[in-house]
Design a protein around this motif. Structure first.
Motif, mmCIF file in Angstrom:
data_model
loop_
_atom_site.group_PDB
_atom_site.id
_atom_site.type_symbol
_atom_site.label_atom_id
_atom_site.label_comp_id
_atom_site.label_asym_id
_atom_site.label_seq_id
_atom_site.Cartn_x
_atom_site.Cartn_y
_atom_site.Cartn_z
ATOM 1 N N ASN A 27 0.960 -1.382 0.308
ATOM 2 C CA ASN A 27 -0.214 0.157 -0.012
ATOM 3 C C ASN A 27 0.638 0.965 -0.019
ATOM 4 O O ASN A 27 0.251 2.053 0.060
ATOM 5 C CB ASN A 27 -0.916 0.391 1.473
ATOM 6 N N ASN A 28 2.440 1.749 -0.067
ATOM 7 C CA ASN A 28 3.029 2.065 -0.069
ATOM 8 C C ASN A 28 3.091 3.163 0.775
ATOM 9 O O ASN A 28 2.572 4.555 0.677
ATOM 10 C CB ASN A 28 2.826 3.288 -1.897
ATOM 11 N N VAL A 29 2.841 2.247 1.969
ATOM 12 C CA VAL A 29 2.510 3.157 3.485
ATOM 13 C C VAL A 29 4.371 4.328 3.402
ATOM 14 O O VAL A 29 5.240 3.272 4.582
ATOM 15 C CB VAL A 29 2.220 2.168 4.401
ATOM 16 N N PRO A 30 4.273 5.233 4.429
ATOM 17 C CA PRO A 30 5.460 5.262 4.722
ATOM 18 C C PRO A 30 5.535 5.291 6.449
ATOM 19 O O PRO A 30 4.531 4.888 6.971
ATOM 20 C CB PRO A 30 4.781 6.852 5.347
ATOM 21 N N ASP A 31 6.905 5.805 6.737
ATOM 22 C CA ASP A 31 7.391 4.531 7.942
ATOM 23 C C ASP A 31 6.664 5.423 8.795
ATOM 24 O O ASP A 31 6.917 4.539 9.961
ATOM 25 C CB ASP A 31 8.782 5.043 7.683
ATOM 26 N N GLU A 32 5.813 6.139 9.009
ATOM 27 C CA GLU A 32 5.415 6.796 10.050
ATOM 28 C C GLU A 32 3.867 6.726 9.989
ATOM 29 O O GLU A 32 3.667 6.546 11.578
ATOM 30 C CB GLU A 32 5.508 8.942 9.986
ATOM 31 N N PHE A 33 3.587 5.322 9.479
ATOM 32 C CA PHE A 33 1.994 5.591 9.379
ATOM 33 C C PHE A 33 1.970 3.535 9.635
ATOM 34 O O PHE A 33 3.214 2.831 9.239
ATOM 35 C CB PHE A 33 1.293 6.175 8.415
ATOM 36 N N TYR A 34 0.705 3.507 10.702
ATOM 37 C CA TYR A 34 1.072 1.880 10.287
ATOM 38 C C TYR A 34 -0.452 1.684 10.131
ATOM 39 O O TYR A 34 -1.065 1.514 10.734
ATOM 40 C CB TYR A 34 1.540 1.197 12.175
ATOM 41 N N TRP A 35 -0.867 0.974 8.677
ATOM 42 C CA TRP A 35 -1.981 0.518 8.556
ATOM 43 C C TRP A 35 -2.477 -0.954 9.373
ATOM 44 O O TRP A 35 -3.457 -0.967 9.877
ATOM 45 C CB TRP A 35 -2.382 0.283 6.778
#
Length: 228
Positions: A27-35
């Motif tokens: 999902n191309n989730v940046p380091d700062e976020f946690y789906w």
């Protein structure tokens, strides 16, 4: 129309975080976020110590407070016919009402959007790419953009959406697909013959924060008994 949900088997889960790593890649989730994330808790004193690890994600609640809180008409955070709680970034005004309403802390506000990704490409990612002679890191999955912005715009919220782009192609969410312990079951809660429905009928299960009244569609089974 299906109503999708998920079961996480806590006895099978090894706490390896493969689900979280896979989620970021898919999902191309940046380091700062946690789906896809987890809760850990240690109780007691040696030698009577218990440790609990619970994987977390959006619960795709039947009574989703994030949807109710969204002030936009039509809703930016909304319930799809298949039971998923989804987000339309084009409608989102970045008010963060949904984030504040979520009792599970699984909605994230992306203030910088594409800027974060561009920093990756021009900074450490570029240097590493030159060393290894491979593709630009971080890995970018173009399939994500089939139903949702592959790289999110700035000043919008984002969260797990059960990999709706994969589900649309009759595939399982990537966290389910990659779990080495087969600790996750995904399927149609309205189909009595589905695996998820059969397991929920046979097994005692629980949800996170049941008193919140959100009716989550992510269930947990086989919780380890704590030592007294």
């Amino acid at each position: 129309m299906a109503k999708f949900g998920m079961i996480i088997d806590l006895e099978k889960c090894a706490g390896c975080t493969a689900c979280s790593i896979a989620c970021k890649n898919e999902n191309n989730v940046p380091d700062e976020f946690y789906w896809s994330h987890y809760i850990t808790e240690t109780k007691g004193e040696f030698p009577n110590v218990t440790y609990q690890y619970i994987s977390t994600l959006c619960n795709h609640c039947t009574n989703a407070p994030c949807v109710e809180a969204c002030p936009v008409d039509p809703k930016a955070m909304y319930k799809a016919e298949n039971g998923m709680t989804l987000h339309n970034a084009e409608r989102c005004i970045g008010c963060r009402a949904c984030e504040n309403a979520c009792p599970y802390g699984v909605i994230y506000y992306n203030e910088r959007g594409k800027e974060v990704f561009e920093e990756w490409r021009s900074g450490e990612a570029k240097a590493l790419t030159e060393k290894v002679g491979g593709e630009v890191i971080p890995y970018y999955n173009p399939d994500r953009a089939l139903t949702y912005d592959g790289i999110r715009r700035e000043n919008v919220v984002e969260k797990c959406n059960f990999c709706d782009h994969r589900v649309a192609n009759d595939e399982e969410p990537y966290c389910v697909d990659v779990c080495p312990a087969n600790a996750r079951i995904f399927g149609d809660l309205d189909d009595p013959n589905s695996e998820i429905s059969k397991v929920l009928k046979e097994k005692q299960h629980f949800v996170l924060q049941p008193k919140a009244g959100t009716e989550p569609n992510v269930f947990y089974i086989n919780k380890f008994d704590e030592k007294e």
